[in-house]
Write an enzyme that holds these catalytic residues in place. Structure first.
Site, PDB file in Angstrom:
ATOM      1  CG  ASP A 294      -1.754   1.175   1.273  1.00  0.00           C
ATOM      2  OD1 ASP A 294      -1.725   2.051   0.569  1.00  0.00           O
ATOM      3  OD2 ASP A 294      -3.179   0.916   1.797  1.00  0.00           O
TER       4      ASP A 294
ATOM      5  CG  HIS B  69      -4.708   3.501  -0.547  1.00  0.00           C
ATOM      6  ND1 HIS B  69      -4.441   3.164   0.774  1.00  0.00           N
ATOM      7  CD2 HIS B  69      -5.755   4.434  -0.601  1.00  0.00           C
ATOM      8  CE1 HIS B  69      -5.395   3.857   1.669  1.00  0.00           C
ATOM      9  NE2 HIS B  69      -6.138   4.536   0.733  1.00  0.00           N
TER      10      HIS B  69
END
Length: 362
Positions: free
Chosen positions: A291, A322
């Site tokens: 992420d 993400h």
């Protein structure tokens, strides 16, 4: 998909492992951008939802005369509506702290609608076209407005399971609510997709400019609509001239004209996990190790919380970006399917426990 489930051993954890293990959701398929989380995120943000959803808006007035908006997803264009009946599960969708309702969140709502849920999007004060009736916005981890919305939903659907799922930085609000409310949250289960666990660290570290500048521009555009009302409480020139998310957050909530406070005091009241030990609702957190927004897993994932609390479950995957988690085929986001499978497993577990203990559903 090489996912790992980190949690404290319990009957609930065993049931969740069995349910996810039987499901084909986590097996997924090959994705050509698996190691490019930036492209995964941009792909999710830029693609419009298909089909375009039909939304029915309600404005909920709060005790201080402020307003939040509840957007009920009632179906795609041309449909006469969908979802279930009076006792169908209500799924509360919480966007990011910037208020942007992404393609991914809408797709999750539509998938839930197809499966008999009643999805509704929670919009904070001044976000997504919600009128700003008072010169006050919602701080990062202040769950007061969310509590009013949950109370309203419980009154409107007293016999339905009430569930909640948040996206990105919006998870700070949901996690704060669960910790502050404890066993009185009125929720049966919750899920967080790519959550931000440590708010202060996240603002201070900053994001790559590829994400921070578009988000900053989005926030400034929304705030500029209310410049006349907000000038009574904040320095609008400084606010619109902010060069980082931290500077904007600090100007908006710390350097106010009426009640200035320090950055440290602000986060003492707004850290998402400040009362995590009090949470009494199962929470599934879907996180990707790559992420680019949350930051490195070693610093940004509170692994000890998942090892010690029986209510927190971490589903960690090596790739997914993400709020991306792309896959081929219908839906195109396996995180949505995992969340809905998790809610199905939680409902099944609750029914089993009720029958075993002979307890009526409240």
């Amino acid at each position: 998909g090489h996912c790992r489930l980190l949690c404290k051993p319990s009957a609930l954890a065993q049931h969740l492992v069995r349910s996810l293990g039987r499901s084909a959701v986590l097996r997924g398929g090959r994705w050509p951008w698996s190691r490019w989380p930036q492209l995964q995120m941009l792909w999710q943000l830029l693609q419009p939802p298909e089909p375009q959803p039909v939304v029915a808006r309600e404005l909920l007035q709060l005790p201080d005369a402020g307003l939040v908006a509840l957007d009920w997803l009632v179906g795609p264009w041309g449909a006469a509506g969908g979802g279930g009946g009076v006792s169908s599960p209500v799924l509360l969708l919480i966007p990011s702290a910037a208020g942007k309702v992404t393609r991914g969140l809408l797709q999750l709502g539509l998938r839930a609608l197809e499966r008999g849920f009643l999805p509704v999007i929670f919009n904070r004060r001044g976000h997504n076209g919600c009128p700003l009736a008072t010169p006050r916005l919602q701080p990062f981890g202040d769950p007061g407005d969310l509590r009013e919305a949950v109370t309203y939903l419980r009154c409107r659907h007293p016999s339905a399971l009430l569930l909640a799922v948040s996206e990105g930085s919006g998870s700070g609000l949901l996690l704060a609510y669960l910790g502050e409310s404890g066993s009185s949250s009125r929720l049966a289960a919750a899920a967080c997709v790519s959550p931000i666990f440590r708010g202060r660290d996240w603002f201070e570290a900053g994001m790559p400019w590829l994400y921070e500048w578009p988000l900053l521009l989005h926030l400034k555009q929304g705030l500029s609509r209310y410049a006349g009302a907000l000038t009574e409480v904040v320095d609008m020139d400084r606010l619109l001239g902010s060069r980082s998310l931290r500077e904007l957050e600090e100007t908006l909530f710390c350097r106010t004209r009426s009640r200035p406070t320090s950055w440290e005091s602000y986060w003492e009241r707004n850290e998402p996990l400040r009362d995590a030990d009090e949470a009494a609702v199962p929470v599934l957190c879907l996180c990707s190790a790559d992420d680019p927004v949350r930051g490195p897993p070693a610093q940004s994932l509170p692994r000890e919380l998942f090892r010690s609390s029986p209510y927190f479950f971490l589903l960690l995957t090596p790739h997914g970006g993400h709020c991306g988690f792309p896959r081929r085929g219908p839906g195109r986001c396996w995180a949505h399917e995992a969340v809905l499978e998790y809610f199905r497993a939680m409902a099944e577990f609750l029914r089993t426990e009720e029958r075993r203990k002979g307890l009526p559903r409240p």
